[in-house]
Design an enzyme around this catalytic site. Sequence first.
Site, short mmCIF file in Angstrom:
data_model
loop_
_atom_site.label_atom_id
_atom_site.label_comp_id
_atom_site.label_asym_id
_atom_site.label_seq_id
_atom_site.Cartn_x
_atom_site.Cartn_y
_atom_site.Cartn_z
N CYS A 54 49.98 34.39 34.66
CA CYS A 54 48.79 35.00 34.15
C CYS A 54 48.44 36.02 35.28
O CYS A 54 48.62 35.73 36.70
CB CYS A 54 47.51 34.14 34.15
SG CYS A 54 46.09 34.85 33.71
N ASP A 56 45.53 36.50 36.39
CA ASP A 56 44.37 36.06 37.01
C ASP A 56 44.79 35.92 38.73
O ASP A 56 45.61 35.60 39.35
CB ASP A 56 44.34 34.66 36.60
CG ASP A 56 42.76 34.07 37.33
OD1 ASP A 56 42.60 34.16 38.23
OD2 ASP A 56 41.93 33.74 36.25
N ARG A 58 43.39 34.29 40.94
CA ARG A 58 43.47 32.89 41.68
C ARG A 58 44.87 32.33 41.55
O ARG A 58 44.92 31.04 41.81
CB ARG A 58 42.55 32.02 40.94
CG ARG A 58 40.95 32.71 40.98
CD ARG A 58 40.10 31.83 40.19
NE ARG A 58 40.37 32.08 38.96
CZ ARG A 58 39.75 31.74 37.89
NH1 ARG A 58 38.65 30.67 37.83
NH2 ARG A 58 40.07 31.84 36.54
N HIS A 110 47.42 28.60 33.39
CA HIS A 110 46.44 27.65 34.44
C HIS A 110 45.23 27.32 33.88
O HIS A 110 44.74 27.71 32.81
CB HIS A 110 46.24 28.94 35.67
CG HIS A 110 45.44 30.06 35.17
ND1 HIS A 110 44.06 30.01 35.43
CD2 HIS A 110 45.89 31.17 34.65
CE1 HIS A 110 43.48 31.34 35.15
NE2 HIS A 110 44.85 31.91 34.42
N CYS A 113 41.32 29.75 32.50
CA CYS A 113 41.81 31.01 32.21
C CYS A 113 40.94 31.66 31.32
O CYS A 113 40.66 31.29 30.26
CB CYS A 113 43.08 30.66 31.55
SG CYS A 113 43.79 32.36 31.08
#
Length: 289
Positions: A54, A56, A58, A110, A113
């Site tokens: 992803c 993302d 993080r 994750h 999300c």
Amino acid sequence: MNQQIVSNSIREFSQYNRVLEGNNIYVEKKMAIYYQYFKKLSTGQTPKYLLIGCSDSRAPPNELTETDPGEIFIHRNIANLVIPTDLNLNCVIQYAVEHLNIHSIIVMGHTCCGGIKAAMAQDSVGGLLDLWLNQIKIVYEKNQELIESLENENDKLDCLSQLNVRAQVMNIWKNPIIQKSWQKGNPIMVHGWLFRVETGYIEELLIDSQTPEEMNKVFALKFKLDSERILSKQTTPLGSPKNNARKKFQSMQKQIIQHIKKQKENAGGFQKTNDLQQIREYVQNCQEL
Ligand SMILES: [Zn+2]
């Protein structure tokens, strides 16, 4: 009001500068350990894994796995989707499989999300994003009863995150590039991971289908490989060396699949590194025969 905008801009600009300064620190740290680090890196890459994760911020794959640049070939998009017609992703897969000769593909989802959360809600997030998230909604719809039987909202999100990874792993198996690679005798493994943002740990998900052969026959493709084309053009008598080679190749494929199934049963999971090494050596031996 204007003063507020100016001070906000100055603050954001210093934060932006901090990111660039971070690069200087990174280079110094690496070169302090090994002076030729970047020179060596510039000579080429030999990653063994393709990771689809992803976008993302993080979930940075190299940091999470303590791997260095050059070790993982990475593709990232919102909610780690494997959409069959995604030209960008398919080019990445083809390059990774046919040119970099990677041996494993990992789909990493994750927790927490935003893409999964948005897909579970009914509020529109915009035309293109709604279209993209529709792929997750399809997974949600298929598993609606299971997801909605959970009471806790976070559990529902985690459940859909996991189911989404499983669905994307299945999309990888259906991919013609991967299926062709298997039929050519290069057994690429596909794994599903869930990175737990709240703990930092990655969980390996047990996926029902571990090989393309276990996939629904509706999606299973048969390729006319170059070697077979040559063989079919010639009227090769049964028992000839060429026919024997084809039989040996087919028997090799079967043994690889049996080996993987056995390992899965014995270990309750797949002991990746050692097994893949064994399989590769086995394939090499068969090809040399
Ligand atoms: Zn995400």
